[in-house]
Scaffold this active site. Structure first.
Site, PDB file in Angstrom:
ATOM      1  N   ARG A  51       0.856  -1.190   0.000  1.00 31.14           N
ATOM      2  CA  ARG A  51       0.000   0.000   0.000  1.00 31.14           C
ATOM      3  C   ARG A  51       0.893   1.242   0.000  1.00 31.14           C
ATOM      4  O   ARG A  51       2.102   1.155   0.147  1.00 31.14           O
ATOM      5  CB  ARG A  51      -0.960  -0.026   1.203  1.00 31.14           C
ATOM      6  N   GLY A  52       0.216   2.414  -0.145  1.00 33.27           N
ATOM      7  CA  GLY A  52       0.964   3.650  -0.327  1.00 33.27           C
ATOM      8  C   GLY A  52       1.092   3.879  -1.816  1.00 33.27           C
ATOM      9  O   GLY A  52       1.487   2.961  -2.564  1.00 33.27           O
ATOM     10  N   ALA A  53       0.738   5.090  -2.257  1.00 32.52           N
ATOM     11  CA  ALA A  53       0.590   5.339  -3.699  1.00 32.52           C
ATOM     12  C   ALA A  53       1.798   4.902  -4.544  1.00 32.52           C
ATOM     13  O   ALA A  53       1.628   4.136  -5.504  1.00 32.52           O
ATOM     14  CB  ALA A  53       0.241   6.811  -3.919  1.00 32.52           C
ATOM     15  N   ARG A  94      -7.524  -0.758  -7.097  1.00 31.94           N
ATOM     16  CA  ARG A  94      -7.855   0.353  -6.183  1.00 31.94           C
ATOM     17  C   ARG A  94      -8.102   1.601  -7.033  1.00 31.94           C
ATOM     18  O   ARG A  94      -7.403   1.813  -8.030  1.00 31.94           O
ATOM     19  CB  ARG A  94      -6.733   0.613  -5.162  1.00 31.94           C
ATOM     20  N   ASP A 240      -2.380  10.749  -2.396  1.00 32.15           N
ATOM     21  CA  ASP A 240      -2.736   9.669  -3.333  1.00 32.15           C
ATOM     22  C   ASP A 240      -3.073  10.209  -4.704  1.00 32.15           C
ATOM     23  O   ASP A 240      -2.918   9.528  -5.715  1.00 32.15           O
ATOM     24  CB  ASP A 240      -3.888   8.850  -2.773  1.00 32.15           C
ATOM     25  N   ASN A 250      -5.864  12.267   0.214  1.00 32.87           N
ATOM     26  CA  ASN A 250      -4.936  11.476   1.023  1.00 32.87           C
ATOM     27  C   ASN A 250      -5.765  10.719   2.052  1.00 32.87           C
ATOM     28  O   ASN A 250      -6.991  10.849   2.102  1.00 32.87           O
ATOM     29  CB  ASN A 250      -3.889  12.380   1.686  1.00 32.87           C
ATOM     30  N   LYS A 251      -5.108   9.941   2.847  1.00 35.38           N
ATOM     31  CA  LYS A 251      -5.791   9.072   3.818  1.00 35.38           C
ATOM     32  C   LYS A 251      -6.856   9.816   4.608  1.00 35.38           C
ATOM     33  O   LYS A 251      -6.646  10.965   5.013  1.00 35.38           O
ATOM     34  CB  LYS A 251      -4.733   8.475   4.756  1.00 35.38           C
TER      35      LYS A 251
END
Ligand code: MRU
Length: 349
Positions: A51-53, A94, A240, A250-251
């Site tokens: 995970r993480g862009a 995603r 993201d 973002n998150k």
């Protein structure tokens, strides 16, 4: 930078498979998974094992290159069709982080002028590797720029994990902390736990502690109190997707921190590579926001914490309007406001 090197890489290419660090299992287990099939790669991205862009983009690129090694056709036209089909499949894993589509499209474009299948197979592996190598350099540069905004003794709040394991190395929002450590500059990080998946509590604290960086964990609802009592000097987050006007996905929880930062008069920084900037998406309203399984909210560590049948809203990201962003830190420099003209200009530097 011995400390940083002790943090495992999130993704590695191994010719017959991709090895990933299973981020679902951290911090309790350092487990590596071998991804051999395209469906394994899709699943690893969708279920946040990786995970993480930027790390999602790198994994998808390797996944596509891996799948292509097994195409049995001798026709380059047929090869391109198969590649496009697998590109579309991985792109469905995603929806929010644009690095996924950016990396997949870079791979497809890399064989635009190849005339043989063998040449195309080699080109795809080279391109995926280049994406990973470039991301490490990019993140280090972002870290240098970000560090120029901080002073010895600063206390900086972050959310989610925009760190080494979310990228090729260094991270985006966490990169300045690794560089500060290297240069003997003292920065203290406050990590927001990041409900519901706890990337802050599980991942950011884990990687910063391994590197010997001062980090204090708070729950998400402690942000205002922490800003006041701990005299937070800045907020820095990853991204993201950054729309053409600077609005930033973002998150989930990031938008709230930006509002609080404004109320407290604290600078709010977004650190992200150009691969996260999506000029084709005009504003934040056009960014697709992923909604994830309600169980992420109704359960904690596998245990139900809410009544059976309760309604749940579980957006994985939110959008911070550009007016709340003090600066966007990229590998091409720092831009402050006027994003509609400053963002496209970055691509011409
Ligand atoms: O759902 P996740 O864990 O993939 O969300 C990650 C984030 O929101 C990060 O802040 C972002 O991808 C930047 S990673 C350098």
């Amino acid at each position: 930078m011995a400390e940083l090197l002790s943090i495992p890489r999130s993704v590695e290419w191994n010719d017959t498979h991709i090895t990933i660090l299973n981020q679902q299992k951290l911090p309790f287990q350092t487990e590596y998974l071998e991804l051999k099939e395209l469906a394994d790669v899709w699943d690893a991205i969708a279920t946040l094992k990786v995970r993480g862009a930027p790390a999602i983009g790198i994994t998808a690129a390797y996944g596509l290159a891996l799948a292509a090694q097994r195409y049995e056709t001798d026709s380059i036209a047929e090869f391109r069709k198969l590649l496009q089909k697998d590109r579309d499949y991985l792109a469905s894993s995603r929806p929010t982080a644009v690095n996924l589509f950016w990396a997949l499209d870079r791979l497809v474009a890399s064989i635009a002028h190849t005339s043989s299948v063998n040449e195309a197979k080699t080109a795809l592996v080279h391109e995926a590797t280049r994406i990973q190598v470039e991301d490490e350099e990019t993140c280090r540069t972002i870290g240098e720029y970000a560090l120029s905004l901080f002073q010895d003794g600063d206390r900086i709040l972050t959310i989610c994990n925009a760190g080494s394991i979310a990228t090729a190395r260094y991270g985006t929002a966490l990169a300045p902390f690794y560089l500060a450590k290297e240069k003997g500059i003292n920065l203290h990080v406050y990590a927001s736990e990041t409900r519901p998946v706890l990337q802050g509590a599980r991942l950011t604290t884990w990687e910063l502690m391994q590197a010997g960086i001062d980090v204090t964990l708070i729950t998400d609802n402690m942000a205002a109190q922490t800003m006041r009592t701990k005299r937070i000097t800045a907020v820095i987050v990853g991204a993201d997707r950054i729309a053409a006007n600077g609005d930033t996905a973002n998150k989930i929880g990031t938008f709230g921190l930006a509002l609080l930062a404004k109320a407290f008069g604290i600078p709010f920084y977004v650190a992200a590579p150009l691969s996260t900037i999506d000029l084709a998406t005009k504003t934040g309203q056009d960014i697709p926001i992923e909604e994830r399984n309600p169980e992420e909210v109704t359960h904690l560590a596998g245990m139900r914490i809410a009544p059976e049948g309760v309604n749940v809203y579980n957006p994985a990201f939110d959008v911070t309007p550009h007016e709340l962003i003090t600066a966007i830190i990229t590998e091409k420099g720092i831009i402050r406001g006027n994003y509609e003209t400053a963002l496209p200009a970055l691509f011409n530097i």
